[in-house]
Scaffold this motif. Structure first.
Motif, PDB file in Angstrom:
ATOM      1  N   ALA A  62       4.181   5.797   2.360  1.00 32.98           N
ATOM      2  CA  ALA A  62       4.357   7.251   2.463  1.00 32.98           C
ATOM      3  C   ALA A  62       4.314   7.694   3.919  1.00 32.98           C
ATOM      4  CB  ALA A  62       3.283   7.970   1.648  1.00 32.98           C
ATOM      5  N   GLY A  63       3.405   7.108   4.688  1.00 32.89           N
ATOM      6  CA  GLY A  63       3.298   7.459   6.100  1.00 32.89           C
ATOM      7  C   GLY A  63       4.536   7.041   6.883  1.00 32.89           C
TER       8      GLY A  63
ATOM      9  N   GLU B  87       0.838  -1.192   0.000  1.00 36.98           N
ATOM     10  CA  GLU B  87       0.000   0.000   0.000  1.00 36.98           C
ATOM     11  C   GLU B  87       0.878   1.249   0.000  1.00 36.98           C
ATOM     12  OE1 GLU B  87      -3.326   0.163   2.634  1.00 36.98           O
ATOM     13  OE2 GLU B  87      -3.441  -2.019   2.796  1.00 36.98           O
TER      14      GLU B  87
ATOM     15  N   MET C 145       0.143   4.357   0.391  1.00 39.32           N
ATOM     16  CA  MET C 145      -0.134   5.322   1.454  1.00 39.32           C
ATOM     17  C   MET C 145       0.567   4.930   2.751  1.00 39.32           C
ATOM     18  SD  MET C 145      -4.123   6.433   0.924  1.00 39.32           S
ATOM     19  CE  MET C 145      -3.997   7.527   2.331  1.00 39.32           C
TER      20      MET C 145
END
Length: 222
Positions: free
Chosen positions: A16-17, A11, A13
């Protein structure tokens, strides 16, 4: 020393987190990302990270197969498994493969950073929220202390080292062990290092697994 980290998760996202949290730390550098286990194996070989944050469920090659391949090729790299509550069975396998612990995906940022630093320094971190569940799975002993041959390597340990091994298996930190034995932290570190060397184990997690698998400590025993 800057800790080089590889992020592995399907994933974008989540990657990125994780990158945002880690890049805020002056001693951590995210050197690459991978969206599945196959990419992780290739990236690990090319980038030689110090620590890999490894998701379990991914397409093509999952995190377990990737961990197996990566550690077979490079025993020095540290793999920290990212997991959720319903993936205990995967975590058990990952730890047996040599992963240096696991971390819940919902863990706070400071715990993520701590896990990276702990792993990079050759130790291991087990998230306290699920450690008991996972460790209990290793309590189906393959050896009974009935006077027959002891677990492999155990007879090489001194009485004090066996005592320290028991304390490690109960989840005690170096500071807690030092207080319990009335010795200094450096002495405890020496004992731990000798235990790992004599038993041919990678880190504290492997020592805990060893103790539970061979019945040296039972779940719930303090």
């Amino acid at each position: 020393m800057t800790i080089r980290v590889l992020l592995v998760d399907d994933e974008a996202m989540i990657r990125a987190g994780l990158r945002m949290v880690l890049e805020a730390e002056s001693d951590i550098e995210v050197v690459g990302e991978a969206a599945d286990g196959a990419q992780a194996v290739t990236a690990a070989a090319a980038l030689r990270p110090d620590v890999i944050l490894m998701d379990v469920r991914m397409p093509r090659v999952d995190g377990l197969d990737a961990t197996r391949q990566i550690l077979a090729a490079d025993a020095e790299v540290r793999v920290v498994v990212l997991t959720t509550f319903n993936e205990d069975k995967y975590v058990q396998t990952a730890l047996r493969l040599g992963a240096s612990g696991f971390l819940l995906k919902v863990a706070p940022p400071e715990r993520l950073v701590e896990a990276i630093r702990v792993a990079a320094h050759g130790d291991a971190l087990l998230d306290p929220l699920v450690t008991r569940q996972v460790i209990a799975a290793f309590a189906h002993t393959t050896w009974e202390p009935d006077g027959t041959d002891p677990p492999p390597g155990l007879n090489q340990l001194t009485a004090r080292e066996v005592e320290v091994l028991h304390m490690l298996a109960r989840g005690m930190s170096n500071a807690e062990i030092a207080a319990g034995l009335v010795v200094g932290d450096a002495t405890v570190k020496t004992h731990v290092a000798r235990i790992l060397m004599k038993l041919r184990l990678r880190d504290r997690v492997q020592a805990v697994i060893y103790a539970y698998e061979y019945g040296l400590v039972q779940p719930g025993h303090r």
